[in-house]
Design an enzyme around this catalytic site. Structure first.
Site, PDB file in Angstrom:
ATOM      1  N   LYS A  14      -7.495   8.585  14.592  1.00 44.27           N
ATOM      2  CA  LYS A  14      -6.483   8.032  13.690  1.00 44.27           C
ATOM      3  C   LYS A  14      -5.417   9.097  13.372  1.00 44.27           C
ATOM      4  O   LYS A  14      -5.630  10.285  13.633  1.00 44.27           O
ATOM      5  CB  LYS A  14      -7.182   7.525  12.425  1.00 44.27           C
ATOM      6  CG  LYS A  14      -8.177   6.373  12.698  1.00 44.27           C
ATOM      7  CD  LYS A  14      -8.842   5.893  11.414  1.00 44.27           C
ATOM      8  CE  LYS A  14      -9.763   4.706  11.653  1.00 44.27           C
ATOM      9  NZ  LYS A  14     -10.417   4.242  10.386  1.00 44.27           N
ATOM     10  N   TYR A  54      -8.249  -5.291  14.104  1.00 44.06           N
ATOM     11  CA  TYR A  54      -9.279  -5.433  13.070  1.00 44.06           C
ATOM     12  C   TYR A  54      -9.762  -6.868  12.902  1.00 44.06           C
ATOM     13  O   TYR A  54     -10.818  -7.087  12.319  1.00 44.06           O
ATOM     14  CB  TYR A  54      -8.798  -4.837  11.745  1.00 44.06           C
ATOM     15  CG  TYR A  54      -8.920  -3.320  11.760  1.00 44.06           C
ATOM     16  CD1 TYR A  54     -10.175  -2.703  11.753  1.00 44.06           C
ATOM     17  CD2 TYR A  54      -7.802  -2.505  11.833  1.00 44.06           C
ATOM     18  CE1 TYR A  54     -10.298  -1.318  11.799  1.00 44.06           C
ATOM     19  CE2 TYR A  54      -7.923  -1.114  11.877  1.00 44.06           C
ATOM     20  CZ  TYR A  54      -9.173  -0.532  11.868  1.00 44.06           C
ATOM     21  OH  TYR A  54      -9.315   0.827  11.923  1.00 44.06           O
ATOM     22  N   THR A 125     -18.386   4.698   6.931  1.00 47.64           N
ATOM     23  CA  THR A 125     -16.973   4.479   6.600  1.00 47.64           C
ATOM     24  C   THR A 125     -16.437   5.462   5.547  1.00 47.64           C
ATOM     25  O   THR A 125     -15.324   5.961   5.678  1.00 47.64           O
ATOM     26  CB  THR A 125     -16.792   3.033   6.083  1.00 47.64           C
ATOM     27  OG1 THR A 125     -17.316   2.134   7.073  1.00 47.64           O
ATOM     28  CG2 THR A 125     -15.338   2.703   5.834  1.00 47.64           C
ATOM     29  N   ARG A 136     -17.161  12.269  10.177  1.00 50.38           N
ATOM     30  CA  ARG A 136     -16.553  11.886   8.901  1.00 50.38           C
ATOM     31  C   ARG A 136     -17.160  12.665   7.726  1.00 50.38           C
ATOM     32  O   ARG A 136     -16.530  12.824   6.687  1.00 50.38           O
ATOM     33  CB  ARG A 136     -16.707  10.379   8.683  1.00 50.38           C
ATOM     34  CG  ARG A 136     -15.788   9.542   9.592  1.00 50.38           C
ATOM     35  CD  ARG A 136     -16.241   8.097   9.595  1.00 50.38           C
ATOM     36  NE  ARG A 136     -15.294   7.167  10.199  1.00 50.38           N
ATOM     37  CZ  ARG A 136     -15.551   5.872  10.339  1.00 50.38           C
ATOM     38  NH1 ARG A 136     -16.715   5.368   9.941  1.00 50.38           N
ATOM     39  NH2 ARG A 136     -14.648   5.079  10.895  1.00 50.38           N
ATOM     40  N   ASN A 156     -10.433   8.408   7.389  1.00 51.97           N
ATOM     41  CA  ASN A 156     -11.725   8.883   7.898  1.00 51.97           C
ATOM     42  C   ASN A 156     -11.661   9.291   9.372  1.00 51.97           C
ATOM     43  O   ASN A 156     -12.673   9.266  10.078  1.00 51.97           O
ATOM     44  CB  ASN A 156     -12.823   7.836   7.634  1.00 51.97           C
ATOM     45  CG  ASN A 156     -12.460   6.469   8.181  1.00 51.97           C
ATOM     46  OD1 ASN A 156     -11.510   6.336   8.956  1.00 51.97           O
ATOM     47  ND2 ASN A 156     -13.214   5.451   7.801  1.00 51.97           N
ATOM     48  N   HIS A 159     -11.824   5.742  14.517  1.00 49.87           N
ATOM     49  CA  HIS A 159     -12.365   4.385  14.660  1.00 49.87           C
ATOM     50  C   HIS A 159     -13.364   4.393  15.800  1.00 49.87           C
ATOM     51  O   HIS A 159     -13.113   5.018  16.838  1.00 49.87           O
ATOM     52  CB  HIS A 159     -11.270   3.361  14.997  1.00 49.87           C
ATOM     53  CG  HIS A 159     -11.860   2.070  15.501  1.00 49.87           C
ATOM     54  ND1 HIS A 159     -12.406   1.128  14.639  1.00 49.87           N
ATOM     55  CD2 HIS A 159     -12.080   1.609  16.749  1.00 49.87           C
ATOM     56  CE1 HIS A 159     -12.908   0.134  15.362  1.00 49.87           C
ATOM     57  NE2 HIS A 159     -12.728   0.395  16.651  1.00 49.87           N
ATOM     58  N   GLU A 170     -12.252  -4.841  22.149  1.00 53.53           N
ATOM     59  CA  GLU A 170     -11.304  -3.817  21.685  1.00 53.53           C
ATOM     60  C   GLU A 170     -10.701  -3.050  22.864  1.00 53.53           C
ATOM     61  O   GLU A 170      -9.517  -2.723  22.858  1.00 53.53           O
ATOM     62  CB  GLU A 170     -12.007  -2.846  20.727  1.00 53.53           C
ATOM     63  CG  GLU A 170     -12.379  -3.502  19.410  1.00 53.53           C
ATOM     64  CD  GLU A 170     -13.064  -2.553  18.433  1.00 53.53           C
ATOM     65  OE1 GLU A 170     -13.333  -2.977  17.310  1.00 53.53           O
ATOM     66  OE2 GLU A 170     -13.347  -1.390  18.809  1.00 53.53           O
TER      67      GLU A 170
HETATM   68  P1  ADP Z   1     -15.598   1.428  10.080  1.00 51.37           P
HETATM   69  O1  ADP Z   1     -14.323   2.111  10.547  1.00 51.37           O
HETATM   70  O2  ADP Z   1     -16.570   2.427   9.516  1.00 51.37           O
HETATM   71  O3  ADP Z   1     -16.214   0.525  11.119  1.00 51.37           O
HETATM   72  P2  ADP Z   1     -14.637  -0.957   8.705  1.00 51.37           P
HETATM   73  O4  ADP Z   1     -14.595  -1.633  10.033  1.00 51.37           O
HETATM   74  O5  ADP Z   1     -15.381  -1.637   7.599  1.00 51.37           O
HETATM   75  O6  ADP Z   1     -15.188   0.537   8.817  1.00 51.37           O
HETATM   76  O7  ADP Z   1     -13.159  -0.744   8.174  1.00 51.37           O
HETATM   77  C1  ADP Z   1     -12.152  -0.292   9.033  1.00 51.37           C
HETATM   78  C2  ADP Z   1     -11.344   0.810   8.366  1.00 51.37           C
HETATM   79  O8  ADP Z   1     -10.693   0.293   7.208  1.00 51.37           O
HETATM   80  C3  ADP Z   1     -12.179   1.979   7.833  1.00 51.37           C
HETATM   81  O9  ADP Z   1     -12.492   2.930   8.820  1.00 51.37           O
HETATM   82  C4  ADP Z   1     -11.282   2.526   6.759  1.00 51.37           C
HETATM   83  O10 ADP Z   1     -10.235   3.348   7.287  1.00 51.37           O
HETATM   84  C5  ADP Z   1     -10.653   1.264   6.186  1.00 51.37           C
HETATM   85  N1  ADP Z   1     -11.408   0.704   5.042  1.00 51.37           N
HETATM   86  C6  ADP Z   1     -12.532  -0.054   5.115  1.00 51.37           C
HETATM   87  N2  ADP Z   1     -12.947  -0.424   3.887  1.00 51.37           N
HETATM   88  C7  ADP Z   1     -12.056   0.098   3.027  1.00 51.37           C
HETATM   89  C8  ADP Z   1     -11.904   0.056   1.599  1.00 51.37           C
HETATM   90  N3  ADP Z   1     -12.782  -0.596   0.827  1.00 51.37           N
HETATM   91  N4  ADP Z   1     -10.866   0.709   1.033  1.00 51.37           N
HETATM   92  C9  ADP Z   1      -9.976   1.365   1.798  1.00 51.37           C
HETATM   93  N5  ADP Z   1     -10.032   1.428   3.138  1.00 51.37           N
HETATM   94  C10 ADP Z   1     -11.057   0.812   3.749  1.00 51.37           C
HETATM   95 MG    MG Z   2     -15.477  -1.312  11.929  1.00 51.21          MG
END
Ligand code: ADP
Ligand code: MG
Length: 201
Positions: A14, A54, A125, A136, A156, A159, A170
């Site tokens: 990212k 997403y 996450t 992370r 973080n 992805h 994806e």
């Molecule tokens: P991951 O990347 O761990 O698979 P998710 O798919 O749930 O997590 O979410 C995608 C991305 O959206 C996260 O990596 C993070 O950057 C952002 N994100 C997710 N949940 C939140 C939240 N509650 N508040 C702010 N940003 C969030």
């Molecule tokens: Mg995810």
């Protein structure tokens, strides 16, 4: 079924990973465990492309909203809403701003159990609460609390696809077939070949 070693995942470094000069450190972790890089490019994605990414999984909004509610309960925080769709409408908007703020590096990595292994190396996450030793957990300190207070996405660094099915969707979303390279990595013999012969002279 094709051999386990053919499983693929999508990893995106990212914008914050690039701005913090962490590309090499992060890639090294995926590389040294024995995974193979089969595609890579630097792009500045459009907001539309990020939203599509997403929402490729129709369940993502529900799951991600519920994950936020669970994290809030664990910390005794009170959220404005507990509706996962209201929560993720905001997250999606913030994600679009975050992911389009600068270049990202998109990569396809291949290897046995790659989806699971990459998620394990990447961590959960929220950097604040995820394990030490993960990307992370080791390289960034963001939290749900800070992200909420400043109305932005959690930063973080990475992805990584959540399941092999999600990964294939994806990969198609970010890459053309001719951008992926089929090749042999010498180290794969040691990881996957049935017999370790030809080592001794
Ligand atoms: P991951 O990347 O761990 O698979 P998710 O798919 O749930 O997590 O979410 C995608 C991305 O959206 C996260 O990596 C993070 O950057 C952002 N994100 C997710 N949940 C939140 C939240 N509650 N508040 C702010 N940003 C969030
Ligand atoms: Mg995810």
């Amino acid at each position: 079924m094709s051999h386990q070693s053919k499983e693929r995942t999508l990893i995106i470094l990212k914008p914050d990973a690039l701005q913090r000069s962490l590309m090499g450190e992060i890639i090294q972790r995926y590389e040294r465990i024995g995974l193979k890089l089969v595609g890579m490019k630097l792009v500045v994605p459009s907001a539309e492309h990020v939203e599509q990414h997403y929402t490729l999984d129709p369940e993502w909004r529900r799951i991600t909203g519920e994950k936020r509610v669970k994290a809030a309960k664990a910390k005794g925080e009170v959220l404005k809403t507990e509706d996962p769709y209201e929560i993720t409408a905001v997250i999606l908007d913030n994600l679009k701003k975050y992911m389009t703020s600068g270049p990202v590096v998109c990569m396809v990595w291949q290897g046995a159990h790659v989806v699971e292994i990459v998620r394990k190396l990447t961590g959960g996450t929220e950097p604040r609460s995820t394990d030490v030793g993960t990307i992370r957990g080791d390289y960034v300190l963001d939290s749900y609390m800070m992200a909420d207070a400043d109305s932005r996405a959690i930063r973080n660094l990475v992805h990584a696809s959540g399941s092999p099915e999600e990964a294939e969707k994806e990969i198609m979303h970010w890459f053309d077939q001719n951008e992926l390279v089929d090749y042999r990595l010498i180290g794969e013999q040691i990881l996957y070949d049935v017999n370790l012969d030809g080592i001794l002279e």
